[in-house]
Scaffold this motif. Structure first.
Motif, PDB file in Angstrom:
ATOM      1  N   ASP A 187       0.839  -1.200   0.000  1.00 52.47           N
ATOM      2  CA  ASP A 187       0.000   0.000   0.000  1.00 52.47           C
ATOM      3  C   ASP A 187       0.873   1.248   0.000  1.00 52.47           C
ATOM      4  N   VAL A 188       0.283   2.374  -0.373  1.00 55.01           N
ATOM      5  CA  VAL A 188       1.037   3.629  -0.475  1.00 55.01           C
ATOM      6  C   VAL A 188       0.587   4.582   0.635  1.00 55.01           C
ATOM      7  N   VAL A 189       1.539   5.074   1.399  1.00 62.66           N
ATOM      8  CA  VAL A 189       1.260   6.056   2.449  1.00 62.66           C
ATOM      9  C   VAL A 189       1.954   7.361   2.065  1.00 62.66           C
ATOM     10  N   VAL A 190       1.155   8.371   1.755  1.00 62.36           N
ATOM     11  CA  VAL A 190       1.683   9.682   1.364  1.00 62.36           C
ATOM     12  C   VAL A 190       1.725  10.567   2.616  1.00 62.36           C
ATOM     13  N   ILE A 191       2.904  11.081   2.940  1.00 58.80           N
ATOM     14  CA  ILE A 191       3.091  11.848   4.171  1.00 58.80           C
ATOM     15  C   ILE A 191       3.631  13.236   3.844  1.00 58.80           C
ATOM     16  N   PHE A 192       3.035  14.262   4.454  1.00 57.95           N
ATOM     17  CA  PHE A 192       3.524  15.630   4.360  1.00 57.95           C
ATOM     18  C   PHE A 192       4.135  15.996   5.714  1.00 57.95           C
ATOM     19  N   ASP A 193       5.434  16.319   5.723  1.00 59.23           N
ATOM     20  CA  ASP A 193       6.109  16.622   6.992  1.00 59.23           C
ATOM     21  C   ASP A 193       7.252  17.603   6.755  1.00 59.23           C
ATOM     22  N   VAL A 194       7.087  18.827   7.251  1.00 60.92           N
ATOM     23  CA  VAL A 194       8.135  19.845   7.140  1.00 60.92           C
ATOM     24  C   VAL A 194       8.539  20.296   8.546  1.00 60.92           C
ATOM     25  N   ARG A 195       9.647  21.063   8.599  1.00 62.04           N
ATOM     26  CA  ARG A 195      10.137  21.503   9.910  1.00 62.04           C
ATOM     27  C   ARG A 195       9.051  22.214  10.699  1.00 62.04           C
ATOM     28  N   ARG A 196       8.863  22.137  11.952  1.00 62.06           N
ATOM     29  CA  ARG A 196       9.466  21.266  12.927  1.00 62.06           C
ATOM     30  C   ARG A 196       8.813  19.900  12.851  1.00 62.06           C
ATOM     31  N   TYR A 197       9.578  18.886  12.522  1.00 59.54           N
ATOM     32  CA  TYR A 197       9.051  17.557  12.251  1.00 59.54           C
ATOM     33  C   TYR A 197       8.373  16.969  13.484  1.00 59.54           C
ATOM     34  N   GLU A 198       7.236  16.310  13.251  1.00 59.03           N
ATOM     35  CA  GLU A 198       6.419  15.848  14.365  1.00 59.03           C
ATOM     36  C   GLU A 198       6.710  14.391  14.716  1.00 59.03           C
ATOM     37  N   ASN A 199       6.890  14.143  16.012  1.00 60.59           N
ATOM     38  CA  ASN A 199       7.231  12.805  16.487  1.00 60.59           C
ATOM     39  C   ASN A 199       6.151  11.785  16.149  1.00 60.59           C
ATOM     40  N   SER A 200       4.883  12.181  16.257  1.00 64.42           N
ATOM     41  CA  SER A 200       3.803  11.226  16.005  1.00 64.42           C
ATOM     42  C   SER A 200       3.773  10.801  14.536  1.00 64.42           C
ATOM     43  N   THR A 201       4.107  11.737  13.625  1.00 63.97           N
ATOM     44  CA  THR A 201       4.125  11.401  12.202  1.00 63.97           C
ATOM     45  C   THR A 201       5.265  10.439  11.898  1.00 63.97           C
ATOM     46  N   LEU A 202       6.403  10.633  12.547  1.00 64.71           N
ATOM     47  CA  LEU A 202       7.535   9.712  12.377  1.00 64.71           C
ATOM     48  C   LEU A 202       7.162   8.320  12.864  1.00 64.71           C
ATOM     49  N   LYS A 203       6.509   8.240  14.017  1.00 67.92           N
ATOM     50  CA  LYS A 203       6.103   6.937  14.547  1.00 67.92           C
ATOM     51  C   LYS A 203       5.123   6.250  13.595  1.00 67.92           C
ATOM     52  N   ALA A 209       6.025   1.439   7.599  1.00 70.07           N
ATOM     53  CA  ALA A 209       7.153   0.778   6.939  1.00 70.07           C
ATOM     54  C   ALA A 209       7.301  -0.658   7.423  1.00 70.07           C
ATOM     55  N   GLU A 210       7.069  -0.883   8.710  1.00 65.81           N
ATOM     56  CA  GLU A 210       7.140  -2.238   9.255  1.00 65.81           C
ATOM     57  C   GLU A 210       6.116  -3.156   8.604  1.00 65.81           C
ATOM     58  N   LYS A 211       4.995  -2.582   8.174  1.00 63.85           N
ATOM     59  CA  LYS A 211       3.944  -3.375   7.531  1.00 63.85           C
ATOM     60  C   LYS A 211       4.178  -3.533   6.031  1.00 63.85           C
ATOM     61  N   GLY A 212       5.282  -2.969   5.537  1.00 65.92           N
ATOM     62  CA  GLY A 212       5.634  -3.125   4.127  1.00 65.92           C
ATOM     63  C   GLY A 212       5.031  -2.104   3.202  1.00 65.92           C
ATOM     64  N   ALA A 213       4.560  -0.982   3.742  1.00 68.43           N
ATOM     65  CA  ALA A 213       3.972   0.060   2.905  1.00 68.43           C
ATOM     66  C   ALA A 213       5.062   0.825   2.149  1.00 68.43           C
ATOM     67  N   GLN A 221      13.834  21.142   2.346  1.00 72.95           N
ATOM     68  CA  GLN A 221      15.197  20.868   1.890  1.00 72.95           C
ATOM     69  C   GLN A 221      16.073  20.235   2.957  1.00 72.95           C
ATOM     70  N   TRP A 222      15.666  20.356   4.235  1.00 78.01           N
ATOM     71  CA  TRP A 222      16.451  19.727   5.307  1.00 78.01           C
ATOM     72  C   TRP A 222      16.039  18.284   5.521  1.00 78.01           C
ATOM     73  N   GLN A 223      14.897  17.927   5.061  1.00 77.10           N
ATOM     74  CA  GLN A 223      14.333  16.584   5.040  1.00 77.10           C
ATOM     75  C   GLN A 223      13.935  16.057   6.420  1.00 77.10           C
ATOM     76  N   SER A 224      12.689  15.692   6.501  1.00 80.45           N
ATOM     77  CA  SER A 224      12.142  15.032   7.676  1.00 80.45           C
ATOM     78  C   SER A 224      12.894  13.726   7.935  1.00 80.45           C
ATOM     79  N   PRO A 225      12.995  13.300   9.192  1.00 75.21           N
ATOM     80  CA  PRO A 225      13.598  11.989   9.494  1.00 75.21           C
ATOM     81  C   PRO A 225      12.891  10.842   8.784  1.00 75.21           C
ATOM     82  N   ILE A 226      11.673  11.071   8.338  1.00 77.63           N
ATOM     83  CA  ILE A 226      10.914  10.041   7.626  1.00 77.63           C
ATOM     84  C   ILE A 226      11.584   9.685   6.304  1.00 77.63           C
ATOM     85  N   ALA A 227      12.451  10.562   5.794  1.00 76.09           N
ATOM     86  CA  ALA A 227      13.119  10.314   4.510  1.00 76.09           C
ATOM     87  C   ALA A 227      13.878   8.987   4.520  1.00 76.09           C
ATOM     88  N   LYS A 228      14.373   8.577   5.688  1.00 78.10           N
ATOM     89  CA  LYS A 228      15.117   7.318   5.790  1.00 78.10           C
ATOM     90  C   LYS A 228      14.219   6.113   5.521  1.00 78.10           C
TER      91      LYS A 228
END
Length: 290
Positions: A187-203, A209-213, A221-228
């Motif tokens: 499945d596809v999960v589209v996420i919008f996340d810009v500074r200040r990045y939100e902890n709940s969105t990362l979780k 990702a654990e479910k294979g999405a 331009q600084w990139q959310s931690p979600i980029a990984k």
């Protein structure tokens, strides 16, 4: 350096083909835990990448810095920019603002943001994202944060017309776990996340990702931690002469995605639109002038 608005991560990626083998190894190491990986001593950075300290010096000079201290100052500046609140954002530009009218200054910033954003978009990644979103075998989930939920809502509204099985995940952290129950591998999960990045969105992204999405991220331009965790990441320029960041560059990009998905799905999208218009007519949702 290619542009004063480019992040060091973007410069590293753009310069990768020009690096030697050891420099590529160092670049990979820096990007693995960016930007924290570059904030240690030059010896520690070299050891972490298993390269020599002269390799570190040569590579940062190739990036346009006079030396490692200047490189680290730029990294610290990026780190500060990532966590800046609206007051701090305003202070970065207000004191030295030119005399031109705000309409002109703001518009120039937005045009620059759009140009810089498009310059860093890989068309292959863009096309692959649109293919994912057009694949009717995949469910699509859309989520934003405190500010970016407006972008998520706009994107969801259009995607819902184009294809079935699209879900808008509410950004309230105690509500989104219920949506994750339905996420399947592929499945596809589209996420919008810009500074200040939100902890709940990362979780949320980690669990998806654990479910294979497949995660598609719209960020800055600084990139959310979600980029990984993301399969595809689009880094948009957002800085304008305001205490608030601009959504115009990401809005341009998401509207272009909508247009591209529409063309890919038109055979099934057209009857959906026709059925929707019929319902609008029957409910007199829109005013008619004939």
């Amino acid at each position: 350096m290619t542009s004063s608005t480019d992040s060091i991560a973007e410069i590293l990626r753009d310069s990768f083909e020009k690096f030697t083998r050891a420099e590529r190894q160092l670049a990979d190491s820096l990007l693995a835990n960016y930007p924290m990986s570059g904030l240690g001593s030059i010896t520690a950075v070299a050891q972490e990448a298993d390269v020599s300290t002269p390799t570190v010096v040569r590579m940062v000079q190739k990036l346009g810095f006079k030396g490692f201290p200047e490189f680290q100052r730029a990294l610290r500046g990026e780190l500060q920019a990532r966590i800046s609140d609206p007051i701090a954002k305003r202070e970065t530009w207000a004191e030295g603002a030119p005399d031109a009218h705000i309409l002109n200054r703001f518009t120039e910033s937005v045009i620059g943001n759009i140009s810089q954003t498009l310059a860093h978009i890989e068309t292959a990644s863009f096309d692959a994202t649109c293919d994912l979103l057009a694949d009717m075998e995949r469910s699509v989930y859309v989520v934003g944060g405190r500010i970016t939920r407006a972008l998520a809502d706009y994107f969801f509204l259009h995607m819902q017309v184009l294809r079935p099985d699209v879900t808008h995940i509410q950004s309230i952290s105690n509500a989104w776990p219920h949506y994750l129950l339905e996420v399947k591998k592929g499945d596809v999960v589209v996420i919008f996340d810009v500074r200040r990045y939100e902890n709940s969105t990362l979780k949320l992204a980690e669990m998806a990702a654990e479910k294979g999405a497949e995660i598609v991220l719209f960020t800055d331009q600084w990139q959310s931690p979600i980029a990984k965790l993301a399969t595809h990441t689009f880094s948009c320029r957002i800085v304008v002469p305001s205490a608030w960041d601009s959504s115009i560059a990401p809005m341009l990009l998401l509207e272009t995605v909508v247009a591209a998905v529409q063309e890919r799905t038109w055979e099934t999208t057209r009857p959906r639109m026709e059925a929707l218009e019929d319902m609008f007519d029957r409910t007199r949702f829109f005013r008619k002038f004939t």
